[in-house]
Design an enzyme around this catalytic site. Structure first.
Site, PDB file in Angstrom:
ATOM      1  N   ASP A 113       3.774  14.256  -1.493  1.00  8.97           N
ATOM      2  CA  ASP A 113       2.912  13.610  -2.491  1.00  8.97           C
ATOM      3  C   ASP A 113       2.570  12.191  -2.091  1.00  8.97           C
ATOM      4  O   ASP A 113       3.209  11.605  -1.231  1.00  8.97           O
ATOM      5  CB  ASP A 113       3.665  13.534  -3.828  1.00  8.97           C
ATOM      6  CG  ASP A 113       3.549  14.820  -4.605  1.00  8.97           C
ATOM      7  OD1 ASP A 113       2.774  15.687  -4.202  1.00  8.97           O
ATOM      8  OD2 ASP A 113       4.254  14.945  -5.632  1.00  8.97           O
ATOM      9  N   LYS A 138      -2.390  13.671  -5.183  1.00  9.53           N
ATOM     10  CA  LYS A 138      -3.401  13.882  -6.218  1.00  9.53           C
ATOM     11  C   LYS A 138      -4.249  12.636  -6.467  1.00  9.53           C
ATOM     12  O   LYS A 138      -4.785  12.465  -7.541  1.00  9.53           O
ATOM     13  CB  LYS A 138      -2.730  14.320  -7.521  1.00  9.53           C
ATOM     14  CG  LYS A 138      -2.076  15.687  -7.415  1.00  9.53           C
ATOM     15  CD  LYS A 138      -1.885  16.322  -8.767  1.00  9.53           C
ATOM     16  CE  LYS A 138      -1.326  17.719  -8.676  1.00  9.53           C
ATOM     17  NZ  LYS A 138       0.067  17.790  -8.265  1.00  9.53           N
ATOM     18  N   MET A 178       2.924   6.079 -15.674  1.00 10.60           N
ATOM     19  CA  MET A 178       1.483   6.361 -15.625  1.00 10.60           C
ATOM     20  C   MET A 178       0.736   5.660 -16.771  1.00 10.60           C
ATOM     21  O   MET A 178      -0.167   6.240 -17.368  1.00 10.60           O
ATOM     22  CB  MET A 178       1.224   7.878 -15.662  1.00 10.60           C
ATOM     23  CG  MET A 178       1.732   8.601 -14.437  1.00 10.60           C
ATOM     24  SD  MET A 178       1.528  10.369 -14.517  1.00 10.60           S
ATOM     25  CE  MET A 178       3.008  10.890 -15.350  1.00 10.60           C
TER      26      MET A 178
HETATM   27  C1  SAM Z   1       3.583  11.497 -11.566  1.00 15.48           C
HETATM   28  S1  SAM Z   1       4.790  10.320 -12.059  1.00 15.48           S
HETATM   29  C2  SAM Z   1       6.105  10.833 -11.025  1.00 15.48           C
HETATM   30  C3  SAM Z   1       7.454  10.329 -11.459  1.00 15.48           C
HETATM   31  C4  SAM Z   1       8.565  10.752 -10.512  1.00 15.48           C
HETATM   32  N1  SAM Z   1       8.777  12.162 -10.535  1.00 15.48           N
HETATM   33  C5  SAM Z   1       9.870  10.029 -10.797  1.00 15.48           C
HETATM   34  O1  SAM Z   1      10.861  10.646 -11.198  1.00 15.48           O
HETATM   35  O2  SAM Z   1       9.902   8.795 -10.578  1.00 15.48           O
HETATM   36  C6  SAM Z   1       4.168   8.890 -11.282  1.00 15.48           C
HETATM   37  C7  SAM Z   1       4.469   7.619 -12.040  1.00 15.48           C
HETATM   38  O3  SAM Z   1       5.830   7.249 -11.866  1.00 15.48           O
HETATM   39  C8  SAM Z   1       5.939   5.844 -11.798  1.00 15.48           C
HETATM   40  N2  SAM Z   1       6.438   5.486 -10.452  1.00 15.48           N
HETATM   41  C9  SAM Z   1       6.813   6.324  -9.488  1.00 15.48           C
HETATM   42  N3  SAM Z   1       7.283   5.651  -8.413  1.00 15.48           N
HETATM   43  C10 SAM Z   1       7.184   4.344  -8.716  1.00 15.48           C
HETATM   44  C11 SAM Z   1       7.516   3.138  -8.038  1.00 15.48           C
HETATM   45  N4  SAM Z   1       8.034   3.139  -6.805  1.00 15.48           N
HETATM   46  N5  SAM Z   1       7.302   1.958  -8.665  1.00 15.48           N
HETATM   47  C12 SAM Z   1       6.798   1.929  -9.916  1.00 15.48           C
HETATM   48  N6  SAM Z   1       6.465   3.033 -10.613  1.00 15.48           N
HETATM   49  C13 SAM Z   1       6.660   4.223 -10.026  1.00 15.48           C
HETATM   50  C14 SAM Z   1       4.549   5.269 -12.028  1.00 15.48           C
HETATM   51  O4  SAM Z   1       4.403   5.030 -13.413  1.00 15.48           O
HETATM   52  C15 SAM Z   1       3.677   6.422 -11.567  1.00 15.48           C
HETATM   53  O5  SAM Z   1       2.395   6.368 -12.153  1.00 15.48           O
END
Ligand code: SAM
Length: 253
Positions: A35, A57, A168
């Protein structure tokens, strides 16, 4: 021959936040589908002959979920170890459960490997504890993205938890701020956005809920929004606060 599909959590960014199990499975992979939020350092762990396929995506390069599901099944007919690598934890806003269900329906063997979710990993990394005796005894997590086919977000949750984490939520940040005020949260309450947490490009923006609702700061996704008194602890617990003060990757808005 039918291979096995490993749905693996890659953690929030820093390669050292991978689990030992994830590292072993990535090193043994014949093919990896990854991803947008999986960092280059992590992909470097794969064997040189491992096939690496991007199925993120983001806009302009969008891979529909149905195609990903079908690819996983098709690849399991060709390869012994198929790795589906996802940011954070695969079962936390990661659509990992949908993929696992599809594989189950098609009779493909699979295993899900948990990862450090950005929900907890990112705030901890910058020095924001989601709970703290005397300050916060509960936290809730919601998505700020209510797209097609998504379950309606129960924002009322924010009335019952001390700390609220929003994933998100960048695109709708002002709307979210207003909604939380309407639901009775305090305008003085501190909020933080952590952009690209746990990576070398990490940036933190701290403001108040009132300001978020009236004049939201510029923030780029991916970012996590944390709302609650615990945000103030970043001033003492942030491991790199002194460095941040000199070269502000922490912005007070
Ligand atoms: C589709 S979700 C996936 C979440 C993922 N499965 C998790 O457990 O962290 C994506 C969102 O997670 C958050 N996110 C994921 N990685 C991040 C990071 N390194 N720093 C800040 N926000 C993050 C953001 O809000 C982003 O829009």
């Amino acid at each position: 021959m039918m291979g096995k599909v490993y749905i693996v959590g890659a953690g929030p960014g820093d390669v050292e936040l991978l689990t030992l199990k994830a590292v072993r499975i990535i090193k043994e992979a014949d093919v990896i589908l990854y991803d947008r939020l999986v960092s280059e350092d992590i992909l470097q762990l794969a064997r040189p002959d491992c096939e690496i396929i991007y199925v993120g995506k983001e806009e302009g390069k969008h891979t529909p979920q149905d195609s990903i599901n079908r690819m996983l099944v098709e690849l399991s007919k060709v390869y012994r170890r198929v790795v589906r690598l996802k940011g954070g934890d695969p079962f936390v806003f990661g659509r990992g459960a949908e993929e696992a269900l599809y594989l189950a329906q098609k009779g493909v063997e699979f295993e899900v490997v948990p990862g450090v979710s950005s929900v907890t990993g990112v705030p901890t990394y910058v020095g924001i504890p989601l709970t703290m005796r005397g300050v916060s005894s509960s936290f809730g997590v919601v998505t700020g993205h209510e797209g097609e086919g998504c379950y309606g977000v129960r924002w009322e949750l924010s009335k019952y938890v001390d700390t609220l984490v929003v994933v998100m939520g960048v695109g709708k940040r002002q709307e979210i701020g207003r909604k939380l005020l309407e639901l009775g949260r305090d305008a003085e309450e501190p909020v933080a956005f952590v952009e690209r947490g746990c990576t070398s490009r990490q940036r933190v923006v701290v403001t108040s809920l009132g300001r978020l609702a009236s004049d939201p700061p510029p923030v780029e996704p991916p970012a996590l929004l944390v709302v609650g008194k615990v945000v103030d602890l970043i001033n003492t617990l942030g491991k790199e606060v002194e460095r941040w003060r000199q070269n502000p990757t922490v912005v007070i808005w």
